[in-house]
Design an enzyme around this catalytic site. Sequence first.
Site, PDB file in Angstrom:
ATOM      1  N   SER A  90       0.848  -1.201   0.000  1.00  0.00           N
ATOM      2  CA  SER A  90       0.000   0.000   0.000  1.00  0.00           C
ATOM      3  C   SER A  90       0.882   1.250   0.000  1.00  0.00           C
ATOM      4  O   SER A  90       1.995   1.222   0.533  1.00  0.00           O
ATOM      5  CB  SER A  90      -0.875  -0.041   1.261  1.00  0.00           C
ATOM      6  OG  SER A  90      -2.017   0.739   1.113  1.00  0.00           O
ATOM      7  N   PRO A  91       0.409   2.353  -0.592  1.00  0.00           N
ATOM      8  CA  PRO A  91       1.248   3.563  -0.649  1.00  0.00           C
ATOM      9  C   PRO A  91       1.650   4.046   0.745  1.00  0.00           C
ATOM     10  O   PRO A  91       0.831   4.037   1.668  1.00  0.00           O
ATOM     11  CB  PRO A  91       0.319   4.595  -1.315  1.00  0.00           C
ATOM     12  CG  PRO A  91      -0.750   3.816  -1.979  1.00  0.00           C
ATOM     13  CD  PRO A  91      -0.903   2.543  -1.223  1.00  0.00           C
TER      14      PRO A  91
ATOM     15  N   CYS B 233       3.818   7.309   2.340  1.00  0.00           N
ATOM     16  CA  CYS B 233       4.601   8.544   2.241  1.00  0.00           C
ATOM     17  C   CYS B 233       5.885   8.413   3.055  1.00  0.00           C
ATOM     18  O   CYS B 233       5.850   7.929   4.186  1.00  0.00           O
ATOM     19  CB  CYS B 233       3.807   9.708   2.818  1.00  0.00           C
ATOM     20  SG  CYS B 233       2.648  10.385   1.662  1.00  0.00           S
TER      21      CYS B 233
ATOM     22  N   GLN C 255       0.722   6.069  -7.116  1.00  0.00           N
ATOM     23  CA  GLN C 255      -0.511   6.681  -6.612  1.00  0.00           C
ATOM     24  C   GLN C 255      -0.403   8.185  -6.846  1.00  0.00           C
ATOM     25  O   GLN C 255       0.449   8.849  -6.257  1.00  0.00           O
ATOM     26  CB  GLN C 255      -0.694   6.402  -5.121  1.00  0.00           C
ATOM     27  CG  GLN C 255      -2.016   6.957  -4.600  1.00  0.00           C
ATOM     28  CD  GLN C 255      -2.123   6.956  -3.083  1.00  0.00           C
ATOM     29  OE1 GLN C 255      -1.256   7.465  -2.383  1.00  0.00           O
ATOM     30  NE2 GLN C 255      -3.195   6.376  -2.574  1.00  0.00           N
TER      31      GLN C 255
ATOM     32  N   TYR D 227      -8.109  14.409   1.080  1.00  0.00           N
ATOM     33  CA  TYR D 227      -7.364  15.197   0.090  1.00  0.00           C
ATOM     34  C   TYR D 227      -8.299  15.753  -0.992  1.00  0.00           C
ATOM     35  O   TYR D 227      -9.519  15.587  -0.919  1.00  0.00           O
ATOM     36  CB  TYR D 227      -6.209  14.368  -0.482  1.00  0.00           C
ATOM     37  CG  TYR D 227      -5.229  13.969   0.605  1.00  0.00           C
ATOM     38  CD1 TYR D 227      -4.789  14.914   1.537  1.00  0.00           C
ATOM     39  CD2 TYR D 227      -4.776  12.667   0.752  1.00  0.00           C
ATOM     40  CE1 TYR D 227      -3.928  14.572   2.568  1.00  0.00           C
ATOM     41  CE2 TYR D 227      -3.915  12.309   1.787  1.00  0.00           C
ATOM     42  CZ  TYR D 227      -3.494  13.267   2.691  1.00  0.00           C
ATOM     43  OH  TYR D 227      -2.651  12.927   3.722  1.00  0.00           O
TER      44      TYR D 227
ATOM     45  N   ARG E 185      -8.466   5.086  -5.079  1.00  0.00           N
ATOM     46  CA  ARG E 185      -8.544   4.915  -3.605  1.00  0.00           C
ATOM     47  C   ARG E 185      -9.617   5.847  -3.065  1.00  0.00           C
ATOM     48  O   ARG E 185      -9.546   7.065  -3.240  1.00  0.00           O
ATOM     49  CB  ARG E 185      -7.195   5.209  -2.957  1.00  0.00           C
ATOM     50  CG  ARG E 185      -7.261   5.165  -1.439  1.00  0.00           C
ATOM     51  CD  ARG E 185      -5.909   5.020  -0.787  1.00  0.00           C
ATOM     52  NE  ARG E 185      -5.656   3.625  -0.449  1.00  0.00           N
ATOM     53  CZ  ARG E 185      -4.850   3.209   0.522  1.00  0.00           C
ATOM     54  NH1 ARG E 185      -4.172   4.077   1.246  1.00  0.00           N
ATOM     55  NH2 ARG E 185      -4.685   1.934   0.769  1.00  0.00           N
TER      56      ARG E 185
ATOM     57  N   ARG F  55       1.865  -1.141   7.085  1.00  0.00           N
ATOM     58  CA  ARG F  55       2.768  -1.214   8.245  1.00  0.00           C
ATOM     59  C   ARG F  55       3.361  -2.588   8.473  1.00  0.00           C
ATOM     60  O   ARG F  55       4.525  -2.706   8.852  1.00  0.00           O
ATOM     61  CB  ARG F  55       2.034  -0.711   9.496  1.00  0.00           C
ATOM     62  CG  ARG F  55       1.847   0.800   9.467  1.00  0.00           C
ATOM     63  CD  ARG F  55       0.789   1.252  10.433  1.00  0.00           C
ATOM     64  NE  ARG F  55      -0.535   0.781  10.054  1.00  0.00           N
ATOM     65  CZ  ARG F  55      -1.655   1.090  10.713  1.00  0.00           C
ATOM     66  NH1 ARG F  55      -1.595   1.881  11.763  1.00  0.00           N
ATOM     67  NH2 ARG F  55      -2.818   0.626  10.314  1.00  0.00           N
TER      68      ARG F  55
HETATM   69  C1  LIG Z   1       4.123   5.415   6.767  1.00  0.00           C
HETATM   70  C2  LIG Z   1       2.789   5.451   6.101  1.00  0.00           C
HETATM   71  C3  LIG Z   1       2.578   6.304   5.027  1.00  0.00           C
HETATM   72  C4  LIG Z   1       1.360   6.300   4.349  1.00  0.00           C
HETATM   73  N1  LIG Z   1       1.219   7.054   3.201  1.00  0.00           N
HETATM   74  C5  LIG Z   1       0.111   6.899   2.447  1.00  0.00           C
HETATM   75  C6  LIG Z   1       0.039   7.467   1.155  1.00  0.00           C
HETATM   76  O1  LIG Z   1       0.999   8.049   0.635  1.00  0.00           O
HETATM   77  N2  LIG Z   1      -1.125   7.320   0.473  1.00  0.00           N
HETATM   78  C7  LIG Z   1      -2.182   6.631   0.987  1.00  0.00           C
HETATM   79  O2  LIG Z   1      -3.224   6.523   0.326  1.00  0.00           O
HETATM   80  N3  LIG Z   1      -2.108   6.038   2.183  1.00  0.00           N
HETATM   81  C8  LIG Z   1      -0.988   6.133   2.911  1.00  0.00           C
HETATM   82  N4  LIG Z   1      -0.881   5.459   4.080  1.00  0.00           N
HETATM   83  C9  LIG Z   1      -1.964   4.545   4.482  1.00  0.00           C
HETATM   84  C10 LIG Z   1      -1.654   3.109   4.028  1.00  0.00           C
HETATM   85  O3  LIG Z   1      -1.565   3.019   2.623  1.00  0.00           O
HETATM   86  C11 LIG Z   1      -2.704   2.120   4.539  1.00  0.00           C
HETATM   87  O4  LIG Z   1      -3.945   2.402   3.938  1.00  0.00           O
HETATM   88  C12 LIG Z   1      -2.860   2.174   6.057  1.00  0.00           C
HETATM   89  O5  LIG Z   1      -1.613   2.263   6.710  1.00  0.00           O
HETATM   90  C13 LIG Z   1      -3.609   0.928   6.567  1.00  0.00           C
HETATM   91  O6  LIG Z   1      -2.919  -0.237   6.221  1.00  0.00           O
HETATM   92  P1  LIG Z   1      -1.990  -1.048   7.289  1.00  0.00           P
HETATM   93  O7  LIG Z   1      -2.847  -1.340   8.485  1.00  0.00           O
HETATM   94  O8  LIG Z   1      -1.584  -2.286   6.547  1.00  0.00           O
HETATM   95  O9  LIG Z   1      -0.837  -0.177   7.652  1.00  0.00           O
HETATM   96  C14 LIG Z   1       0.318   5.469   4.788  1.00  0.00           C
HETATM   97  C15 LIG Z   1       0.524   4.657   5.907  1.00  0.00           C
HETATM   98  C16 LIG Z   1       1.747   4.622   6.543  1.00  0.00           C
HETATM   99  C17 LIG Z   1       1.926   3.677   7.708  1.00  0.00           C
END
Ligand SMILES: Cc1cc2nc3c(=O)[nH]c(=O)nc-3n(C[C@H](O)[C@H](O)[C@H](O)COP(=O)(O)O)c2cc1C
Length: 423
Positions: A34-35, A37, A111, A198, A246, A343
């Site tokens: 997943s994306p 940042c 993305q 956003y 998304r 994560r």
């Molecule tokens: C470090 C970090 C950066 C993230 N950056 C983005 C992002 O650039 N774009 C986005 O749509 N979601 C972003 N997210 C959300 C994740 O893509 C994901 O939807 C969210 O962390 C839930 O998934 P997980 O429980 O597997 O971490 C980010 C999450 C983390 C932890």
Amino acid sequence: MSDVTTAGAAEQAPLLFSGCQIRSVRSKNRIVVSPMCQYMSVDGGPVDWHLVHLGRFAIGGAGIIFCEETAIEPDGRKSHHCAGIYTDEHVAAYRRITDFLHSLGAVPAIQLGHAGRKGSVGGAMAGWPPLTAADATHGEPPWQTISSSPVAAGPNFPPPIALDETGIRSTLEAWSQAARRSLEAGFDICEIHAAHGYLIHQFLSPLANRRTDAYGGSREGRMRYAFEVVEAVRKEWPADKPLFFRCASVDGRGGAWGIEDTVILAKGLAERGVDVLDCTSGGMGGTSDMAPSPRVPGHQVAYADIVRREAGIHTMAVGLITTPSQAEDILRSGAADLVAMARELMYNADWPAHAARELGVPDYLSVFPPAYSFRLRRRNEYNDLYPPGSETVVPLSATQSVPYEWPAEFLQPLGNGKRPLGR
Ligand SMILES: Cc1cc2nc3c(=O)[nH]c(=O)nc-3n(C[C@H](O)[C@H](O)[C@H](O)COP(=O)(O)O)c2cc1C
């Protein structure tokens, strides 16, 4: 619904490791990074950090690897350190990454996003504070943000400027150009980020969108910008390449956009060439009775499930998916076609290889590139040469040796009936 087909999946083989075809693009499995940042870009462009950060997921065996949210124009970034693809100079830097991911059999995905009124902030580790004139002294001046309406993102945020027709056209052109550059940079999948409060979400949700023109008011009006963005991206993004979207399936705490809105949106997106709805939630606060999505394992899977069944579009589930059986069950239940993780993969980039072992994929080491799997297979051969508990001595010289004591943990099967690796 466009075509997502499984390839080579025996009935009982784990679905997580069944190949997946969307338009002309094939992923070797259904594990998606997943994306995420990183706040490490320089003038929007990726650096060595991104190559290594994304590269480790490819080594670990993920099928589709998303770069972080990548802004379509400089002011679409959240902070000065966010990623962008807003000049042609960025193309070569991303190409270095996509070439590397391709070389390891992964599908590189981008993305595209625009932060709108949530832009002009400091980094995540500082809690995204709105930038002020004082930040200009260390080279990070604030900028005027844009949105659907002049409604500030939060108590300390300055109000954004509401986009007029000309401003909307200008952003649509930026979405198109970013899609063109993404293609030139070697990405195979493009995702439009319309969630987490956003810019596109700022048009969709009535909490941010107070317009009275054709881009506001009714749900149809509020969806118009999202549809125009999809059309602008599809203009440059070729018909044989998948387009993901998304969405915030529900606004979040105090929100007003609900799952019934998302189902209607999804149908309109599918008609315009979106292949997969990436079902996240939240990011838009306000005042209503809606509670935040509880942060329990798989808390957003129900959204992917409802959208898939009711809108007839493919979905990607995301959010606190951490174990192989959990991911496999999501696919088996028909709630989603793909499983995205952030994560847990950051914690363990080799999760796909471990998941393959746990789900019983016979040659689970083949999830790794040959440079790793070759040596790891050799290591496993020791299991046959030296069965646990077998009498063994360690030589000291041609004539001397000491007896070997098996560490107790190597004699005990693990919970899954397997013995520890590494003998
Ligand atoms: C470090 C970090 C950066 C993230 N950056 C983005 C992002 O650039 N774009 C986005 O749509 N979601 C972003 N997210 C959300 C994740 O893509 C994901 O939807 C969210 O962390 C839930 O998934 P997980 O429980 O597997 O971490 C980010 C999450 C983390 C932890």
